[in-house]
Design an enzyme around this catalytic site. Structure first.
Site, mmCIF file in Angstrom:
data_model
loop_
_atom_site.group_PDB
_atom_site.id
_atom_site.type_symbol
_atom_site.label_atom_id
_atom_site.label_comp_id
_atom_site.label_asym_id
_atom_site.label_seq_id
_atom_site.Cartn_x
_atom_site.Cartn_y
_atom_site.Cartn_z
ATOM 1 N N GLU A 1 64.626 62.926 -10.807
ATOM 2 C CA GLU A 1 64.471 61.898 -9.773
ATOM 3 C C GLU A 1 64.920 62.437 -8.398
ATOM 4 O O GLU A 1 64.269 62.167 -7.380
ATOM 5 C CB GLU A 1 65.274 60.649 -10.168
ATOM 6 C CG GLU A 1 65.298 59.525 -9.161
ATOM 7 C CD GLU A 1 63.923 58.959 -8.784
ATOM 8 O OE1 GLU A 1 62.927 59.332 -9.411
ATOM 9 O OE2 GLU A 1 63.863 58.184 -7.821
ATOM 10 N N LYS B 1 62.386 62.602 -5.198
ATOM 11 C CA LYS B 1 62.703 61.968 -3.914
ATOM 12 C C LYS B 1 62.596 62.981 -2.785
ATOM 13 O O LYS B 1 62.047 62.707 -1.731
ATOM 14 C CB LYS B 1 64.133 61.416 -3.897
ATOM 15 C CG LYS B 1 64.468 60.101 -4.503
ATOM 16 C CD LYS B 1 63.841 58.881 -3.961
ATOM 17 C CE LYS B 1 62.488 58.679 -4.580
ATOM 18 N NZ LYS B 1 62.422 57.702 -5.647
ATOM 19 N N GLU C 1 58.899 63.983 -1.992
ATOM 20 C CA GLU C 1 58.065 62.997 -1.313
ATOM 21 C C GLU C 1 58.527 62.705 0.104
ATOM 22 O O GLU C 1 57.721 62.360 0.953
ATOM 23 C CB GLU C 1 57.923 61.699 -2.129
ATOM 24 C CG GLU C 1 59.173 60.905 -2.340
ATOM 25 C CD GLU C 1 58.896 59.621 -3.153
ATOM 26 O OE1 GLU C 1 59.752 59.263 -3.961
ATOM 27 O OE2 GLU C 1 57.849 58.998 -2.955
ATOM 28 N N ARG D 1 51.480 49.856 1.654
ATOM 29 C CA ARG D 1 50.448 50.099 0.640
ATOM 30 C C ARG D 1 49.468 51.194 1.047
ATOM 31 O O ARG D 1 48.650 51.641 0.241
ATOM 32 C CB ARG D 1 49.661 48.813 0.372
ATOM 33 C CG ARG D 1 50.519 47.677 -0.128
ATOM 34 C CD ARG D 1 49.665 46.455 -0.383
ATOM 35 N NE ARG D 1 48.673 46.714 -1.394
ATOM 36 C CZ ARG D 1 48.864 46.579 -2.697
ATOM 37 N NH1 ARG D 1 50.014 46.166 -3.147
ATOM 38 N NH2 ARG D 1 47.908 46.847 -3.548
ATOM 39 N N ASN E 1 40.204 47.013 -1.614
ATOM 40 C CA ASN E 1 41.262 47.842 -2.191
ATOM 41 C C ASN E 1 40.783 48.235 -3.588
ATOM 42 O O ASN E 1 40.343 47.370 -4.341
ATOM 43 C CB ASN E 1 42.559 47.023 -2.284
ATOM 44 C CG ASN E 1 43.630 47.725 -3.092
ATOM 45 O OD1 ASN E 1 43.714 48.942 -3.096
ATOM 46 N ND2 ASN E 1 44.447 46.953 -3.785
ATOM 47 N N GLY E 2 40.845 49.524 -3.918
ATOM 48 C CA GLY E 2 40.417 49.952 -5.255
ATOM 49 C C GLY E 2 39.342 51.018 -5.161
ATOM 50 O O GLY E 2 39.194 51.673 -4.123
ATOM 51 N N CYS F 1 46.029 50.425 -0.212
ATOM 52 C CA CYS F 1 45.330 49.551 0.719
ATOM 53 C C CYS F 1 45.954 48.155 0.693
ATOM 54 O O CYS F 1 46.210 47.596 -0.364
ATOM 55 C CB CYS F 1 43.839 49.418 0.441
ATOM 56 S SG CYS F 1 42.960 50.968 0.503
ATOM 57 N N TRP G 1 44.652 53.298 2.308
ATOM 58 C CA TRP G 1 45.070 54.551 1.677
ATOM 59 C C TRP G 1 43.766 55.199 1.203
ATOM 60 O O TRP G 1 43.098 54.674 0.315
ATOM 61 C CB TRP G 1 46.007 54.290 0.507
ATOM 62 C CG TRP G 1 46.566 55.542 -0.095
ATOM 63 C CD1 TRP G 1 47.615 56.272 0.381
ATOM 64 C CD2 TRP G 1 46.126 56.208 -1.283
ATOM 65 N NE1 TRP G 1 47.847 57.350 -0.439
ATOM 66 C CE2 TRP G 1 46.954 57.341 -1.463
ATOM 67 C CE3 TRP G 1 45.115 55.973 -2.213
ATOM 68 C CZ2 TRP G 1 46.799 58.214 -2.532
ATOM 69 C CZ3 TRP G 1 44.956 56.842 -3.273
ATOM 70 C CH2 TRP G 1 45.798 57.957 -3.421
ATOM 71 N N HIS H 1 65.582 80.061 -19.401
ATOM 72 C CA HIS H 1 64.266 80.284 -20.011
ATOM 73 C C HIS H 1 63.172 80.470 -18.961
ATOM 74 O O HIS H 1 61.999 80.342 -19.270
ATOM 75 C CB HIS H 1 63.928 79.124 -20.955
ATOM 76 C CG HIS H 1 64.917 78.974 -22.069
ATOM 77 N ND1 HIS H 1 65.029 79.894 -23.084
ATOM 78 C CD2 HIS H 1 65.874 78.038 -22.290
ATOM 79 C CE1 HIS H 1 66.001 79.518 -23.908
ATOM 80 N NE2 HIS H 1 66.536 78.397 -23.443
ATOM 81 N N LYS I 1 52.659 52.861 -1.585
ATOM 82 C CA LYS I 1 53.673 52.249 -2.438
ATOM 83 C C LYS I 1 53.111 51.819 -3.786
ATOM 84 O O LYS I 1 53.731 52.011 -4.817
ATOM 85 C CB LYS I 1 54.242 51.035 -1.706
ATOM 86 C CG LYS I 1 55.336 50.312 -2.448
ATOM 87 C CD LYS I 1 56.627 51.056 -2.324
ATOM 88 C CE LYS I 1 57.762 50.424 -3.081
ATOM 89 N NZ LYS I 1 58.787 51.441 -3.400
HETATM 90 C C1 F6R Z 1 58.577 57.409 -5.956
HETATM 91 C C2 F6R Z 1 57.807 56.218 -6.274
HETATM 92 C C3 F6R Z 1 56.689 56.339 -7.249
HETATM 93 C C4 F6R Z 1 56.618 55.083 -8.136
HETATM 94 C C5 F6R Z 1 55.386 55.154 -9.049
HETATM 95 C C6 F6R Z 1 55.297 53.960 -9.965
HETATM 96 O O1 F6R Z 1 59.594 57.135 -5.061
HETATM 97 O O2 F6R Z 1 58.050 55.172 -5.748
HETATM 98 O O3 F6R Z 1 56.802 57.483 -8.018
HETATM 99 O O4 F6R Z 1 57.780 55.001 -8.890
HETATM 100 O O5 F6R Z 1 54.223 55.209 -8.247
HETATM 101 O O6 F6R Z 1 55.210 52.774 -9.248
HETATM 102 P P1 F6R Z 1 55.511 51.387 -9.926
HETATM 103 O O7 F6R Z 1 56.938 51.362 -10.304
HETATM 104 O O8 F6R Z 1 55.160 50.371 -8.889
HETATM 105 O O9 F6R Z 1 54.626 51.307 -11.134
#
Ligand code: F6R
Length: 601
Positions: A476, A480, A483, A27, A101-102, A2, A75, A499, A596
């Site tokens: 990673e 990526k 998502e 956000r 937000n929260g 949010c 969100w 395994h 984000k």
């Molecule tokens: C994936 C991504 C998330 C963040 C995770 C932690 O692309 O961006 O997995 O890495 O939510 O976020 P931060 O780094 O802001 O604590």
């Protein structure tokens, strides 16, 4: 999660509010809404729409001119992404608007009580209980909204940033924060409240940091901050060091692509002034254990960090998913150094893990990209990554700089404890300084990979293999792809395949393999793993420093010290995910269901 923005001043409020929401949309983008006070003492003008901000903007055709307003981009947590659940929420008279937000944990008991008192609810959200509670409190405080906010914050459980506006005093906006971000932008005859500084960066570069459980009242004339008892506080003021253009797309079709291409600069900026050593006062001798806590991409950076820090410092390093850490009641004491890694500095899971460790006596040395955010503020020491604002939801340049932070920390501890050889330090420093140019080189050669990716768009699943630091890189790459492309993807350690996971391989399954450096024992092992999947029909895309012949497709990257390889090998993986999202018609910068900054547990 949010985005929240509030404006009061001399200009028409609509522009700064919508502009702020646009910058905060990363956000959350399940719905958006605004509240504007058109006439003193009359119901507020409200518009809110499910879906992205554009839906709200299209609905705002005949919007009144007002000098203050609040806006929200959501969100969803409690209640689906509908018009009714979108914020702002209103009191019974429609004169008091609130955005949040929260999560309010005790909202059900509050709602039951408020309904008994005659309050009418129109949504399924936890937030709506707060606006009704605030409405009653305001009446008992003779219309003093800030006093009412102080009062209700004592009754709320959970995490929140709240902004409220009442049409009786239309130029006043009151905010509150607990475990959720809120910053003040101080302008000339105008003031701002927002989840982060990007919302008002084009209007002012002067910001105030708000502490936990603080209440802020802004008007065009000034800013007053108090604690929950009403005691006036003096917030820390700071200058925002980046400008609005850093948060613009700058000709790129998506923020993610821009941020992928910004990696050489982000790495160089993070290294500036640090190759000779870090400016940290910690005495590492006292620690017998290091625990890295983080989530998602930051966790993957931590996994790479484990290899480097443990090797160079000689101290055992554990990497923990922040969301799991405190609930298993780990053994922590004064000899534990905890390193939270967070781009946003607001991730609730990471914050809670770190607070738990701090309570048990651990020292906290955080790695963070966001100046003034909660995680660095509550840490004993901080290493800021200088990736600049990362807007795309999928993290790219922040990851690159988190890796750099891991290397710098590993070297620093090793040097302070005198356990790392001088020659090795010199070699790594030299290699680090060459990284920006090498990443640049990788970026210059990714075009064929983009074409290749498009041919894989209908795959059911893509697997990623790596060994040593290539293993977290594989994780990673898979994260990526999940998502952004919404397809099944998993990362495996090469040696683990046999395994169980090898059963996933079918004829035509794409496997992206990260090759360890040539002539290493691990390169041989990885070559065998590749033969194993090829024998079962997999199509192998190898990312390699050398001419690896057994792959169906080869992506070359420059040679680099083995610990630093993820900085280069992750770039093609980011490009695969980016291109796959486009090929599958997905929203690159705002993938579905995500946000984000994840400020809920
Ligand atoms: C994936 C991504 C998330 C963040 C995770 C932690 O692309 O961006 O997995 O890495 O939510 O976020 P931060 O780094 O802001 O604590």
């Amino acid at each position: 999660m949010c985005g929240i923005v509030g404006y009061t001043g001399k200009s028409s409020a609509l522009n700064p509010v919508i502009d702020g929401l646009r910058r905060l949309e990363y956000r959350g983008y399940d719905s958006a809404g605004i509240a504007l006070p058109t006439q003193i003492g009359k119901p507020l003008f409200i518009e809110k729409r499910a879906g992205k901000l554009i839906n709200l903007e299209e609905a705002l055709k005949n919007t009144p001119e007002t000098k203050s307003g609040i806006g929200h981009t959501r969100w969803a947590t409690h209640g689906g992404p509908t018009d009714a659940n979108a914020h702002p929420h209103l009191d019974n008279e429609g004169k008091l608007a609130l955005i949040h937000n929260g999560i309010i944990e005790n909202y059900i008991e509050l709602r039951t009580e408020l309904e008994k008192r005659g309050h009418k609810f129109k949504s399924e959200t936890d937030t709506e209980s707060v606006v009704h509670l605030l409405s009653d409190a305001r009446k008992s405080h003779n219309g003093d909204l800030a006093a009412a906010m102080r009062d209700i914050c004592k009754q709320l459980r959970g995490s929140f940033t709240l902004l409220a506006l009442h049409s009786d005093n239309p130029t006043i906006i009151v905010g509150a924060r607990r475990n959720s971000p809120l910053v003040v932008g101080v302008g000339d005859g105008e003031n701002f409240l927002a989840s982060d500084v990007s919302a008002f960066i084009s209007h002012t570069k002067v910001a105030l940091e708000l502490g936990q459980d603080q209440i802020v009242e802004i008007s065009p004339q000034g800013v007053v901050v108090t604690d929950l008892t009403g005691k006036v506080m003096t917030p820390k003021q700071y200058e925002i060091s980046w400008d609005a253009s850093a948060a613009e797309r700058g000709g790129y079709p998506h923020f993610m692509l821009k941020e992928i291409y910004e990696q050489p600069k982000a790495i160089a900026d993070t290294l500036i002034g640090r190759l000779a050593g870090l400016d940290v006062k910690l005495k590492f001798k006292k620690f017998n254990k290091i625990v890295i806590v983080a989530c998602g991409t930051a966790y993957n950076a931590g996994l790479v960090g484990k290899y480097a820090i443990e090797k160079w410092s000689g101290i055992a390093v554990d990497v923990e998913l922040a969301s799991e850490y405190r609930y298993r009641q780990p053994s922590i004491d004064k000899k534990t150094l905890v390193i939270p890694i967070s781009q946003s500095g607001e991730t609730m899971d990471t914050l809670m893990a770190m607070r738990y460790a701090k309570d048990k006596g651990a020292t906290i040395f955080s790695v963070c990209n966001t100046n003034g955010s909660t995680i660095p503020r509550e840490s004993d020491a901080v290493l800021y990554t200088h990736a600049g604002p990362e807007i795309a939801v999928a993290s790219t340049k922040a990851f690159a700089t988190q890796l750099i932070a891991m290397y710098l920390i590993g070297l620093e501890i090793g040097k302070q404890l005198k356990v790392v050889k001088k020659e090795l330090v010199e070699e790594i420093i030299q290699e680090l300084s060459e990284l920006p140019a090498k990443v640049e080189q990788v970026l210059e050669t990714v075009e064929p990979l983009r074409e290749l990716t498009r041919t894989l768009k209908d795959s059911q699943s893509i697997l990623f293999l790596g060994r040593h630091v290539g293993y977290p890189t594989a994780l990673e790459g898979a994260l990526k792809l999940k998502e952004l492309a919404y397809m099944h993807a998993e990362g495996f350690a090469g040696g683990e395949l046999k395994h169980g996971p090898i059963a996933l391989i079918d004829v035509g399954t794409p496997v992206v393999a990260i090759m360890p450096p040539e002539n290493s024992i691990l390169a041989e092992k990885m070559a065998s793993n590749i033969q194993e999947v090829k024998a079962r029909g997999a199509v192998v895309i190898a990312i390699s420093e050398f001419e690896f012949k057994s792959a169906d497709h080869l992506i070359r990257i420059p040679q680099v010290h083995e610990f630093l390889q993820p900085v280069l090998s992750v770039v093609p993986l980011q490009v695969i995910a980016y291109e796959m999202a486009i090929a599958r018609g997905n929203d690159v910068d705002q993938p579905r269901n995500l946000a984000k900054s994840v400020t809920v547990e």
